[in-house]
Design an enzyme around this catalytic site. Structure first.
Site, short mmCIF file in Angstrom:
data_model
loop_
_atom_site.label_atom_id
_atom_site.label_comp_id
_atom_site.label_asym_id
_atom_site.label_seq_id
_atom_site.Cartn_x
_atom_site.Cartn_y
_atom_site.Cartn_z
N HIS A 90 0.85 -1.19 0.00
CA HIS A 90 0.00 0.00 0.00
C HIS A 90 0.89 1.25 0.00
O HIS A 90 2.09 1.15 -0.24
CB HIS A 90 -0.98 -0.02 1.18
CG HIS A 90 -0.31 -0.18 2.51
ND1 HIS A 90 0.09 0.88 3.27
CD2 HIS A 90 0.06 -1.30 3.20
CE1 HIS A 90 0.67 0.44 4.38
NE2 HIS A 90 0.66 -0.89 4.36
N ALA A 91 0.33 2.39 0.26
CA ALA A 91 1.03 3.68 0.09
C ALA A 91 2.35 3.78 0.85
O ALA A 91 3.37 4.16 0.28
CB ALA A 91 0.11 4.84 0.48
#
Length: 89
Positions: free
Chosen positions: A17-18
Site C-alpha cells: 500500500h502507500a
C-alpha cells in the site's frame, strides 16, 4: 554494471500500500540503480522509482513479486530492496 533478480512473497495483510510503496520507491531512487518490479515473476515490470507505478500493480498479500536491479552493486541493492519490502511482515 551488473544485474540482480530477486523474488519474494508479500505477506503483509494489506499488500504493498502507500507507505511501503513510498519507502520502496525512495530506496530505489537513493540506490542510483535502475529497478523494475513486477507483480508476477517473468512478466513485464514497472519503474520501481515511481510510487504510483508500484501502487498501480495492486500487489496483495500472497502475491509473489520480482525485482530486477541494474547498476553498480546490484546484488547488495536487490537484497536491501527486498528487505525494505518485507520489513514489518
Amino acid at each position: 554494471m551488473s544485474t540482480a533478480t530477486r523474488t519474494t512473497v508479500i505477506n503483509d495483510p494489506v499488500g504493498i500500500h502507500a507507505r511501503p510503496a513510498a519507502e520502496f520507491s525512495q530506496a530505489v531512487t537513493a540506490s542510483g540503480c535502475t529497478v523494475t518490479i513486477s507483480k508476477k515473476p517473468g512478466t513485464p515490470g514497472v519503474n520501481a522509482s515511481s510510487i504510483l507505478s508500484v501502487m498501480g500493480l495492486g500487489v496483495k498479500a500472497g502475491d509473489t513479486i520480482e525485482i530486477i536491479v541494474n547498476g553498480d552493486d546490484a546484488e547488495t541493492v536487490a537484497d536491501a530492496l527486498i528487505a525494505t519490502l518485507t520489513k514489518g511482515e
